[in-house]
Scaffold this active site. Structure first.
Site, short mmCIF file in Angstrom:
data_model
loop_
_atom_site.label_atom_id
_atom_site.label_comp_id
_atom_site.label_asym_id
_atom_site.label_seq_id
_atom_site.Cartn_x
_atom_site.Cartn_y
_atom_site.Cartn_z
N ARG A 178 -18.72 -8.75 -34.41
CA ARG A 178 -19.95 -8.37 -33.71
C ARG A 178 -21.11 -9.11 -34.38
O ARG A 178 -21.19 -9.19 -35.61
CB ARG A 178 -20.18 -6.86 -33.76
CG ARG A 178 -19.24 -6.06 -32.86
CD ARG A 178 -19.54 -6.34 -31.39
NE ARG A 178 -18.69 -5.58 -30.47
CZ ARG A 178 -17.57 -6.04 -29.94
NH1 ARG A 178 -17.15 -7.26 -30.25
NH2 ARG A 178 -16.87 -5.30 -29.10
N GLU B 168 -26.81 -12.03 -28.36
CA GLU B 168 -26.00 -12.76 -27.39
C GLU B 168 -26.10 -12.22 -25.98
O GLU B 168 -25.75 -12.90 -25.02
CB GLU B 168 -24.53 -12.76 -27.82
CG GLU B 168 -23.83 -11.42 -27.70
CD GLU B 168 -22.35 -11.52 -28.07
OE1 GLU B 168 -21.53 -11.19 -27.21
OE2 GLU B 168 -22.03 -11.92 -29.20
N HIS C 69 -18.37 -16.22 -27.68
CA HIS C 69 -17.58 -14.99 -27.60
C HIS C 69 -16.28 -15.23 -26.81
O HIS C 69 -15.95 -14.50 -25.87
CB HIS C 69 -18.39 -13.87 -26.95
CG HIS C 69 -17.97 -12.50 -27.41
ND1 HIS C 69 -18.86 -11.51 -27.72
CD2 HIS C 69 -16.74 -11.95 -27.60
CE1 HIS C 69 -18.21 -10.42 -28.09
NE2 HIS C 69 -16.91 -10.68 -28.02
#
Length: 335
Positions: A235, A264, A296
């Site tokens: 994360r 993000e 990601h």
């Protein structure tokens, strides 16, 4: 059940439709993410299905409760984007996918490490331009170096085993270690400050909680070995990005590889190639030659997408049949 599926891409629809063949749920797909601006789209549905950057805060949850939504089905393991306490008070259950493919993220972590070290991304660009020079592409042998794995859940353990395959000295930290699994893997656990001090490569595999928010701050970075490599596939907010930038500028942090970023939500999973990026922090990060950023994609394998879709719809099916499911986030997660 009628399910509103938010933040969907073509691959989400493909794998969810395939998994839904055995259930025949009504899946209403929305490209937009669930947030305060889109919350009314949840009306008329029994459940919502969301991903990592959907925002389920008080206004959203209260609208969902008023609309009769009974279940939030997360297509991911993390749940920091959901106000769990409020969801519990409103009577909305939350289920997640706790482990879809640990190997997918572990293997991607290794890809980031190898790319940063051996600079294969730069070499690829050079060769395309006819530049076969090796200047600036110098790396280091991983064999014999020390890798520090922070978080020994399924992904952390899978990553540690891959690093052991490179004949690295693997040390690890976990506040709630599974002693049996750790002993079987032959991993040495150490205090966090000791891991920072000794590791040549540090890789993060933690959930985002109040206690892990910005765990990599200025103090943590200063305690790392000069030239250390830091990898984050968990994360984004585990790292204080501004502190990391200062450490990179000071040439203390040697390498930074991130597949996640604390801001993000406004960037990742979207094609912004024809737009002006307004995020000055990520633009600054991209200016460093020893920083590698990806969007990601650590989870993004066929096997992982299959597992995510199947587990998500199984959670919904179990909830529809019994009012609960084995992957429900219980009150224990509210602490």
């Amino acid at each position: 059940m009628k399910i509103a599926v938010f933040g969907t891409k073509p691959y989400d629809r493909e794998y969810l439709n395939r998994a839904n063949q055995q259930y025949a749920f009504q899946l209403d797909y929305f490209k937009v993410r669930l947030n305060e601006e889109t919350r009314e789209l949840a009306r008329g549905h029994d459940a919502v299905c969301v991903f990592v950057n959907d925002i389920l805060n008080q206004p959203v949850l209260e609208t969902m409760a008023d609309a009769g939504v009974r279940l939030i089905a997360l297509r991911c393991a993390g749940f920091n984007n959901v106000d769990l306490s409020l969801a519990d008070k409103l009577g909305i259950k939350v289920a997640r996918v706790p482990a879809y493919s640990p190997e997918a993220v572990a293997e991607y972590t290794l890809a980031l490490i190898l790319t940063l070290n051996r600079k294969t991304h730069k070499a690829w660009n050079r060769i395309r331009e006819g530049n076969f020079s090796l200047n600036g592409l110098l790396g280091f042998n991983m064999t014999g170096k020390t890798a520090g794995v922070v978080g020994l859940g399924r992904i952390g353990l899978a990553t540690a085993k891959l690093l052991q395959g490179f004949d690295m000295n693997v040390i690890a930290y976990d506040p709630f270690p599974d002693e049996v699994a750790i002993k079987a893997a032959g991993i040495k656990t150490v205090p966090l400050h000791e891991l920072y001090h000794h590791a040549d490569i540090i890789t993060l595999h933690c959930p985002l909680t109040d206690s892990t928010f910005h765990m990599i701050d200025a103090e943590a970075l200063e305690s790392m070995k000069p030239g250390a490599m830091l990898i984050n596939t968990s994360r984004g907010a585990l790292i204080d990005t501004q502190a990391a930038i200062r450490s990179l500028k000071a040439e203390h942090l040697g390498y930074l590889g991130i597949d996640v970023y604390e801001q993000e939500g406004d960037l990742f999973f979207e094609d912004l190639s024809e737009q002006i990026i307004q995020d000055d922090i990520i633009q600054r990060l991209q200016s460093f030659p020893n920083v590698l950023i990806t969007g990601h994609q650590g989870f993004f394998t066929r096997e992982a997408l299959t597992a995510i879709a199947e587990t998500t719809l199984t959670n919904i099916h179990e909830f529809a049949e019994t009012g609960t499911c084995k992957n429900l986030l219980t009150k224990a997660y509210l602490a």
